[in-house]
Design an enzyme around this catalytic site. Structure first.
Site, mmCIF file in Angstrom:
data_model
loop_
_atom_site.group_PDB
_atom_site.id
_atom_site.type_symbol
_atom_site.label_atom_id
_atom_site.label_comp_id
_atom_site.label_asym_id
_atom_site.label_seq_id
_atom_site.Cartn_x
_atom_site.Cartn_y
_atom_site.Cartn_z
ATOM 1 N N THR A 141 0.819 -1.211 0.000
ATOM 2 C CA THR A 141 0.000 0.000 0.000
ATOM 3 C C THR A 141 0.860 1.271 0.000
ATOM 4 O OG1 THR A 141 -1.667 -1.215 1.236
ATOM 5 C CG2 THR A 141 -1.874 1.178 1.221
ATOM 6 N N GLU A 142 0.385 2.273 -0.727
ATOM 7 C CA GLU A 142 1.061 3.574 -0.757
ATOM 8 C C GLU A 142 0.038 4.660 -0.439
ATOM 9 O OE1 GLU A 142 2.932 4.003 -4.565
ATOM 10 O OE2 GLU A 142 4.115 2.178 -4.319
ATOM 11 N N GLY A 144 -1.012 6.963 -2.157
ATOM 12 C CA GLY A 144 -1.919 7.198 -3.291
ATOM 13 C C GLY A 144 -2.429 5.923 -3.919
ATOM 14 N N ILE A 172 2.350 -0.717 7.000
ATOM 15 C CA ILE A 172 3.127 -1.948 6.865
ATOM 16 C C ILE A 172 3.295 -2.608 8.238
ATOM 17 C CG2 ILE A 172 5.211 -2.993 5.911
ATOM 18 C CD1 ILE A 172 3.402 -1.297 3.938
ATOM 19 N N ASP A 263 -5.199 -14.435 -2.032
ATOM 20 C CA ASP A 263 -6.094 -15.594 -2.015
ATOM 21 C C ASP A 263 -5.799 -16.525 -0.843
ATOM 22 O OD1 ASP A 263 -7.220 -14.535 -4.229
ATOM 23 O OD2 ASP A 263 -6.239 -15.878 -5.658
ATOM 24 N N ILE A 358 -24.743 -5.245 25.081
ATOM 25 C CA ILE A 358 -25.242 -6.115 26.151
ATOM 26 C C ILE A 358 -24.591 -5.747 27.485
ATOM 27 C CG2 ILE A 358 -25.141 -8.487 27.038
ATOM 28 C CD1 ILE A 358 -25.625 -9.454 24.163
ATOM 29 N N GLY A 360 -23.381 -2.896 28.359
ATOM 30 C CA GLY A 360 -23.765 -1.566 28.825
ATOM 31 C C GLY A 360 -22.558 -0.751 29.251
ATOM 32 N N GLU A 383 -6.026 -5.861 4.058
ATOM 33 C CA GLU A 383 -6.075 -6.997 3.111
ATOM 34 C C GLU A 383 -7.227 -6.848 2.118
ATOM 35 O OE1 GLU A 383 -2.857 -8.239 3.664
ATOM 36 O OE2 GLU A 383 -3.835 -10.060 2.972
ATOM 37 N N GLN A 387 -15.413 -3.221 0.526
ATOM 38 C CA GLN A 387 -15.907 -2.847 -0.801
ATOM 39 C C GLN A 387 -15.125 -3.562 -1.906
ATOM 40 O OE1 GLN A 387 -15.504 -0.786 1.824
ATOM 41 N NE2 GLN A 387 -17.709 -0.469 2.088
#
Lengths: 405, 373
Positions: A141-142, A144, A172, A263, A358, A360, A383, A387
């Site tokens: 991941t970057e 952008g 990372i 996968d 539950i 509270g 990962e 969406q």
């Protein structure tokens, strides 16, 4: 034949990992969250015990004592993916942040295993010994390029003897402490996915630095790093799979390496989400048994919620098992991997939220469930976001109808 | 060893059922609904293929298949049309009682698959149970159930005053009851849904098949089996709705492009697929558990049914939604699947009820009188 009984080896792994999660992980869970780190002496201890975060630990080779017997019978069915999801659920039940901090190749392991040359596998995976805890990491991941990994901009310029990397990676896991990082870069952005390459960048390589460790909503004990490559020379021997991998196989690229990794890792991540949900559910069940008067309106009010949580957890677990089973059989499982990740990511947060409801207000104060709620949110994001998983499932559904989404 | 691979035999049986569902059930669904019966031709053909005797014990000329095989066949059949499947003889809930009953041969049914026999499991207070000098007398009108209209025999179970569970076999030749088709319009219209009127119906000692603890064991075991089988049928309707939605939307264009290119459509369809897969897996898990542990697997069975009913309502509702206005029209099958699944959810217990029972079991609460937790 359809079967849901765990094999003796699967039971053994589940029981062993659960014991570890219950007796070694859970006791330091809240402390590690508070300190935003896992104690070093604890990491050294578990590393000496031989416990690492790697799917290759559960290689499915079977019980060695019975190896001779097995050799006389039919070849053993591969079960490393199923063992992986079983173990991941139990570990995350103990504590997901600590699970992700365990020494070992982590998410960097699968691409090295699937694409590395024999020499690379030996060189990069051989460092994980009991003498000293070490980590591997996976840097895709970057800033952008999050969900759209085809848009990565970290560049890899071919030079004599290797490549020079320039770019910035974010989110990372174990990126700062890792002995090496599988980093994805492009040799030519105009080539799109075909230009992607996967490199193993070793700690201490000039031009490779960890610039920041992020502070997060949850998973606070897990190190989430930002990495920078500045004119970082990586020798040709560190190109995952070697040049031949990209030249000899039409359409092969670092993008494919990244995708095929998902996968097998998505079911693991989904299984961790299931483990977190189960931990919250069991904690809350004990709370209700202890705190709610038997036969009271309070107790009867939560019955349906408890039943629903139990069904969601089971459904999510079976989806992860199905995806892992397909992977063990060597069948394409991208749709099932996406399904289990999408479902488990969603329901695990729902379960944790219901548990908080539950309990509270008392649940806010020093109880594990609020931490699990904070931890689990990211399982619907990393990962591949929920969406993205939906997009993958939808693509597989419409593909037979000639529609490309 | 965890495996999702059906056996060769199961695959072959499912193929037969799938072909039958596509060729005989899907096209006939609307006619059957209008006629309020599957029709003799369909029943004969299903009987000939052995599709009606899956659950029935061999002593009553049935196939006595394990649940894990049955659920696959039933999903395939309900993929054709849930409404017709629910109207077929042999696939009634009573088959599960026969399956777990000690000495089912005493029912003296030459061919269990050929007859429509309802199992009326009376809820506490549903009708009055009066202890007579010899046996019991039933007074009142039971809730609507399927397979009731035209039945000449009934399996009836209830809790007698004092808490004893009773399972009895009533035959029109010896017992009197009335039936009322009522005004059912929602769905499963070919399923012979109606209400039984007990007007001083006498249950003689010789009508009682089992009682007390033995009866409770039989009823629990049968209820677990029914839950799994009905959940499997629900999954079949879900798959029908999903596949139709995928096919329809792949052809449909709006704003200059195929509508799945709008993520509001494709993501919803993906959710339908995920829920269908999840429901099927739970059904398989429950079927495997009941095959292995009998009534001890009630929790797995209840979970499977509750999940299937809830996700079935979601999937078939979205199946209509994905077709837009067309989904609302009877020219398309989606609206019928939605109605049928909703009727299924009403007949087989609100899912809330099943979830409550599951929660009670998780907390280790005792069974309540007459309620199988």
């Amino acid at each position: 034949m359809i079967d849901f009984e765990l094999s003796p080896q699967q039971k053994q792994v589940r029981d062993m990992v659960h014991w570890f999660a219950e007796h070694e992980v859970r006791p330091i869970s809240l402390l590690a969250d508070q300190e935003e780190r896992v104690p070093d002496d604890w990491l050294r201890k578990v590393n000496r015990m031989g416990i690492t975060l790697s799917m290759s630990n559960f290689g499915g080779g079977g019980d060695r004592k019975n190896k001779d017997d097995a050799a006389r019978k039919e070849p053993r069915e591969r079960q490393s993916n199923r063992l992986g999801v079983i173990a991941a659920e139990e570990l995350a039940w103990g504590d997901p942040a600590i699970a992700l901090s365990l020494p070992g190749p982590g998410l960097g392991g699968p691409p090295v295993m699937s694409t590395g040359t024999p020499e690379q596998k030996e060189r990069f995976l051989g460092i994980f010994t009991r003498e000293e805890p070490r980590w591997g990491a996976y840097a895709l991941t970057e800033p952008g390029a999050g969900s759209d990994v085809s848009g990565i901009r970290t560049s890899a310029k071919k030079v004599d003897g290797g490549y020079v990397l320039n770019g910035h990676k974010v989110y990372i896991t174990n990126g700062g402490r890792a002995s090496w990082v599988v980093a994805f870069a492009t040799v030519d952005p105009s080539l799109g996915r075909a230009g992607h390459r996967a490199f193993v960048v070793e700690k201490g390589t000039p031009g490779f630095t960890c610039t920041r460790v992020a502070h997060k909503m949850g998973l606070r004990a897990s190190e989430t790093a930002e990495l920078v490559f500045e004119d970082c020379f990586v020798p040709i021997d560190n190109l995952l799979g070697g040049e031949a991998h990209y030249e000899n196989r039409a359409g092969s690229s670092g993008f494919r390496v990244a995708m095929s990794t998902f996968d097998s890792t998505r079911p693991i991540v989904a299984a961790m989400a299931v483990g977190i949900a189960r931990a919250a559910y069991e904690y809350t069940l004990d709370f209700v048994k202890r705190e709610y008067p038997r036969g009271s309106r309070l107790q009867s009010d939560v019955l349906a919620k408890l039943g629903e949580m139990d069904s969601k957890i089971h459904a999510a677990r079976l989806l992860t098992w199905e995806a892992a089973w397909k992977a063990d059989l060597g069948q394409p499982n991208a749709k099932e991997a996406a399904m289990c990740k999408a479902h488990a990511g969603r329901i695990s947060l729902e379960v944790c939220a219901d548990c908080l409801e539950i309990m509270g207000p008392i649940g806010l104060d020093g109880h594990l469930v609020e931490k699990l709620y904070r931890d689990v949110k990211v399982f619907d994001i990393f990962e591949g976001t929920n969406q993205i998983q939906h997009l993958i499932v939808a693509r597989r559904l419409y593909e037979p109808h000639g529609l490309r989404l | 060893m965890i495996s999702f691979l059906p056996s060769d035999e199961e695959r072959a049986f499912v193929e037969v059922a799938t072909q039958f569902a596509r060729e005989r059930l899907r096209d006939h669904a609307r006619n059957a609904e209008k006629a309020r019966t599957p029709g003799d031709d369909v029943i004969s053909a299903a009987h000939e293929l052995g599709l009606l005797s899956l659950e029935i014990p061999e002593s009553l000329a049935g196939a006595e298949l394990p649940l894990i095989s049955q659920v696959q066949v039933l999903e395939a059949l309900a993929f054709g049309d849930l409404g017709i499947v629910q109207g077929l003889p042999g696939l009634c809930d009573s088959a599960s009682v026969m399956r777990v009953l000690p000495e089912p041969a005493r029912l003296e049914l030459a061919d269990g698959a050929a007859q429509r026999i309802p199992w009326i499991h009376l809820a506490p207070g549903e009708v009055a149970v009066i202890v007579e000098r010899s046996g019991f007398r039933l007074e009142g009108v039971a809730f609507p159930r399927r397979a009731v209209l035209g039945a000449d025999q009934l399996l009836v179970s209830f809790v007698a005053p004092g808490g004893e569970a009773i399972l009895a076999w009533l035959d029109r030749t010896a017992a009197q009851w009335s039936e009322d088709a009522g005004d059912v319009r929602l769905g499963l219209l070919a399923a012979h849904i109606g209400r039984i009127g007990f007007e001083g119906t006498v249950v003689r000692p010789e009508d009682v098949l089992v009682r007390g603890d033995d009866a409770e064991r039989v009823l629990k075991a049968a209820q677990a089996r029914v839950a799994v089988l009905e959940a499997a049928k629900c999954v079949g309707a879900m798959r029908a709705s999903l596949e139709y939605a995928v096919e329809y939307t792949s052809q449909r264009k709006a704003f200059g492009q195929e509508i799945p290119k709008f993520q509001g459509v494709s993501f919803t369809v993906a959710d339908m697929a995920i829920e269908t897969e999840a429901a099927r897996n739970l059904v398989w898990l429950a079927a495997h558990a009941v095959d292995s542990r009998g009534e001890g697997a009630m929790q797995d069975a209840a979970r499977a049914l509750a999940y299937a009913l809830r996700s079935g309502r979601f999937v078939t509702n979205q199946g209509v939604q994905m077709l837009g206005g067309a989904g609302y029209l009877q020219e398309y099958p989606a609206e019928k699947w939605m109605r049928d699944v909703q009727a299924q959810a009403v007949l087989y217990g609100r899912e809330l009820d099943w979830f409550e029972r599951a929660g009670a079991r998780a907390l280790g609460l005792e069974e309540k009188e007459g309620v199988l937790v």
